[in-house]
Scaffold this active site. Structure first.
Site, PDB file in Angstrom:
ATOM      1  CG  HIS A  37      -1.867   1.086   1.339  1.00  0.00           C
ATOM      2  ND1 HIS A  37      -2.146   1.720   2.530  1.00  0.00           N
ATOM      3  CD2 HIS A  37      -2.626   1.710   0.405  1.00  0.00           C
ATOM      4  CE1 HIS A  37      -3.035   2.666   2.329  1.00  0.00           C
ATOM      5  NE2 HIS A  37      -3.346   2.683   1.047  1.00  0.00           N
ATOM      6  CD  GLU A  64      -2.816   2.212  -3.179  1.00  0.00           C
ATOM      7  OE1 GLU A  64      -3.767   3.010  -3.260  1.00  0.00           O
ATOM      8  OE2 GLU A  64      -1.798   2.435  -2.483  1.00  0.00           O
ATOM      9  CG  ASP A  66      -3.035   6.938  -3.537  1.00  0.00           C
ATOM     10  OD1 ASP A  66      -4.167   6.455  -3.581  1.00  0.00           O
ATOM     11  OD2 ASP A  66      -2.213   6.683  -2.633  1.00  0.00           O
ATOM     12  CG  HIS A  79      -3.498   9.114  -0.048  1.00  0.00           C
ATOM     13  ND1 HIS A  79      -4.110   9.870   0.940  1.00  0.00           N
ATOM     14  CD2 HIS A  79      -4.275   8.023  -0.229  1.00  0.00           C
ATOM     15  CE1 HIS A  79      -5.211   9.259   1.331  1.00  0.00           C
ATOM     16  NE2 HIS A  79      -5.335   8.141   0.642  1.00  0.00           N
TER      17      HIS A  79
END
Length: 279
Positions: A37, A64, A66, A79
């Site tokens: 993450h 992952e 953003d 993010h």
């Protein structure tokens, strides 16, 4: 003439075979495992190249990050809506140009040893990724970011491994660029209503779903429904390694974690082996 023709076709077949091996379609992607993450955000500055490189070193099955648009229409990895929490700067990403964002330090707030780390672009992030791990591209925005991200994935040759985790508007924009692009339904309007979320994911023909914590909810039926419709299941997120085995046994394919290194032993016990990167 016949000998020359045979030689030519032999060389041609050898060349085509070599090309085929190098194509993304020939790369085997993980069927289940751990998703880093925002990279290894427990030990490295989140959503930065050092965090992603550490996740690759640890053999993450999925990574992952953003993605959002700058004031001048560039795709960067961040993010929050603002840069305040993770950099030494201030302001909204959407109100800053790429040049302005590049002047910020995205590492020093995590630890002095990461001082000088810059906010990466989507292009730079894709460039360092192996071709045999899943790329969970979480879009922040609507149709515009969907279109831009899809176009970048097409140009980068990452369609075999990258999926856009996004709301319905961004998914619509992405599909205008590339109808077959992989989508993870992350529409916030109904994500906390699991059954509605699952039904909507099936209806929009998404490839992935990213379930939130169950909090005691019985999901046996919806997990079976997702499996029946060929939807891969991500889970956000596990905090402790002892959560991993139960989640996998329940039908989850990929578990998001912040502390990837801590989960290595639990993954091994679940017969999940670290990915050896292929570039």
């Amino acid at each position: 003439m016949n000998t020359l023709r045979i030689t030519f076709y032999t060389l041609l077949l050898s060349f085509l075979a070599a090309v085929a091996v190098g194509q993304p379609g020939a790369v085997k992607l993980p069927e289940r495992g751990l998703c880093a993450h925002r990279g290894c955000m427990d030990t490295h500055p989140e959503n930065t190249l050092p965090a992603f490189r550490r996740a690759i070193e640890l053999g993450a099955q999925m990574i992952e990050f953003d993605v959002q648009l700058t004031k001048d229409g560039q795709l960067v990895i961040m993010h929050d809506e603002t840069v305040d929490r993770t950099t030494n700067g201030h302001g909204k990403v959407s109100e800053l140009t790429l040049a302005e964002l590049r002047q910020l330090d995205a590492g020093v707030r995590k630890d002095a040893r990461f001082a000088g780390t810059r906010i990466p672009t989507f292009e730079e992030t894709l460039a360092i990724m192996p071709r045999n791990v899943w790329l969970n591209c979480h879009l922040k925005g609507d149709e515009a970011v969907g279109k831009a991200a899809a176009a970048r994935l097409v140009r980068s040759g990452r369609l075999h491994q990258a999926f856009l985790a996004c709301g319905e508007a961004a998914a619509s924009g992405a599909r205008q660029v590339r109808p077959d692009i992989l989508i993870c339904n992350s529409e916030n309007r109904y994500r906390k209503d699991t059954r509605k979320y699952v039904d909507a994911t099936i209806a929009m023909r998404a490839n992935f779903i990213q379930l939130l914590k169950a909090d005691g909810e019985n999901r046996t039926d919806v997990m079976a429904l997702l499996r029946k419709n060929g939807i891969q299941i991500n889970y956000f997120y596990a905090m402790q390694p002892d959560e991993l085995l139960q989640l996998l046994e329940s039908g989850v394919d990929f578990v998001l974690v912040n502390n990837l290194a801590d989960f290595q032993q639990a993954a091994k016990q679940a017969s999940i082996t670290p990915v050896s990167p292929v570039y």
